[in-house]
Design a protein around this motif. Structure first.
Motif, short mmCIF file in Angstrom:
data_model
loop_
_atom_site.label_atom_id
_atom_site.label_comp_id
_atom_site.label_asym_id
_atom_site.label_seq_id
_atom_site.Cartn_x
_atom_site.Cartn_y
_atom_site.Cartn_z
N ASP A 29 0.92 -1.20 0.02
CA ASP A 29 -0.19 -0.06 -0.15
C ASP A 29 0.97 1.25 0.05
O ASP A 29 0.58 2.03 -0.78
N HIS A 30 1.80 1.10 0.81
CA HIS A 30 2.92 2.53 0.97
C HIS A 30 3.68 2.60 -0.59
O HIS A 30 3.69 3.83 -0.99
N VAL A 31 4.31 1.39 -0.76
CA VAL A 31 5.32 1.51 -1.97
C VAL A 31 4.72 1.68 -3.28
O VAL A 31 5.66 2.43 -3.93
N LEU A 32 3.58 1.12 -3.19
CA LEU A 32 3.03 1.08 -4.81
C LEU A 32 1.98 2.40 -4.82
O LEU A 32 1.75 2.94 -6.18
N ASN A 33 1.46 2.78 -3.70
CA ASN A 33 0.36 3.88 -3.86
C ASN A 33 0.73 5.18 -3.47
O ASN A 33 0.10 6.17 -4.02
N ARG A 34 1.99 5.18 -2.65
CA ARG A 34 2.58 6.41 -2.25
C ARG A 34 3.80 6.88 -2.71
O ARG A 34 4.32 5.85 -3.42
N GLY A 35 4.28 7.85 -2.07
CA GLY A 35 5.47 8.05 -2.32
C GLY A 35 5.76 9.16 -3.39
O GLY A 35 4.96 9.49 -4.29
#
Lengths: 76, 238
Positions: A29-35
């Motif tokens: 969820d963090h690595v693929l959707n945010r950043g």
């Protein structure tokens, strides 16, 4: 996999429940959707069938599944 | 040859020697002005989403996060060195502001989930007199239930915000991102206040036993770094 963070805990009905899959899903969820996005588009290829269902929806599905399991355990 | 970029950071001189990058590629530090980018040299134009690659990306960012708070990039960022240098130079003030905003902070993720069986609470059964009446009754029930859930989600969000008041530097809250989620929130917390935040969250969970929580963290500040999205929001571009 080892959890990349201190805790992933679902609480409810006085019970705590840990699951390493949730660690992975939270990571996805963090690595693929945010950043930070610096290019116009991110080009990724999804080859692994088990990771096609990526993102928050699958996380929620997993949480629901976890709760259903918990509820069944409690009623047994 | 392209660069796979993991994160941007300040005040680091070396990459962690033991960390491996996506597809097992070595990770190196690329200095651009006052910043450092952690990158891997890759031959391909596309990065495969796989469990290993996702975890490798997260691992590289975390290796920096253990020392300082970086600006993590989204998985799959492939650029030429020229593009990266150009981006950093062009966005220097914005990147500096972002780094200042997240400095010495971590991200904590909170998801609150509806009770699995709670749908039944809002259903108002109306004796069906025919297919049309039954349809309208069902629609009315859906709308009423939806309005009630929306109000409850707002109330829970306000309660959570109040519960951790004074402990967050920033927060992002997404109300009802899906059928089962009350909210998904990201809290930007100073490292020095993390213990206090956790205690407060534990207390909050005890106060609302009817809610289910999924807490995770500390994360690098993935949810608080996106300059592009903020630009779009500011100027109403979707």
């Amino acid at each position: 996999m080892s959890s990349p963070f201190d805790q992933v805990i679902i609480t409810g009905d006085g019970e705590e429940w840990e699951e390493s899959d949730l660690s992975l899903l939270e990571t996805l969820d963090h690595v693929l959707n945010r950043g930070l996005v610096i290019a116009g588009e991110i080009t990724i290829s999804v080859a692994d069938i088990d990771l096609i269902f990526v993102g928050l929806n699958v996380l929620v599905s997993s949480v629901e599944t976890a709760h259903e399991v918990m509820r069944k355990r409690q009623t047994e | 040859m392209k660069l796979y970029v993991y994160c941007l950071a300040e005040a680091i001189e070396t990459s962690a020697e033991t960390v491996r990058g996506v597809s097992g590629a070595p990770v190196r530090l690329l200095k651009i002005d006052d910043l450092a980018a952690l990158v891997s040299d890759v031959e391909t134009d596309v990065v495969q989403v796989s469990r290993e690659n996702v975890l490798d990306h997260a691992g590289v960012v975390r290796s920096v996060f253990d020392r300082t708070t970086p600006l993590p990039l989204r998985f799959g960022t492939l650029v030429t060195e020229q593009q990266l240098r150009s981006y950093v130079t062009t966005h220097k003030p914005a990147l500096a502001a972002k780094l200042a905003h997240v400095r010495d902070c971590v991200e904590m993720s909170v998801k609150i989930i509806w009770e699995v069986s709670r749908d039944d609470q809002h259903e108002q059964r109306v004796p069906a007199q025919g297919p049309g009446t039954a349809f309208l009754a069902e629609k009315r029930s859906e709308i009423l239930g939806d309005e009630i859930r929306a109000e409850e989600a707002k109330e829970i969000s306000a309660w959570l915000h109040q519960s951790i008041s004074g402990l967050t530097r920033d927060e992002q809250v997404n109300l009802r991102p899906s059928e089962r989620l009350v909210l998904a929130a990201a809290h930007l917390i100073e490292r020095a206040k993390l213990r206090q935040y956790r205690e407060k969250m534990a207390e909050s969970r005890e106060n609302r036993p009817e809610l289910h929580f999924l807490l995770s963290g500390p994360w690098p500040p993935y949810s608080f770094v996106n300059i592009g999205l903020e630009f779009k929001t500011q100027f109403g571009v979707s």
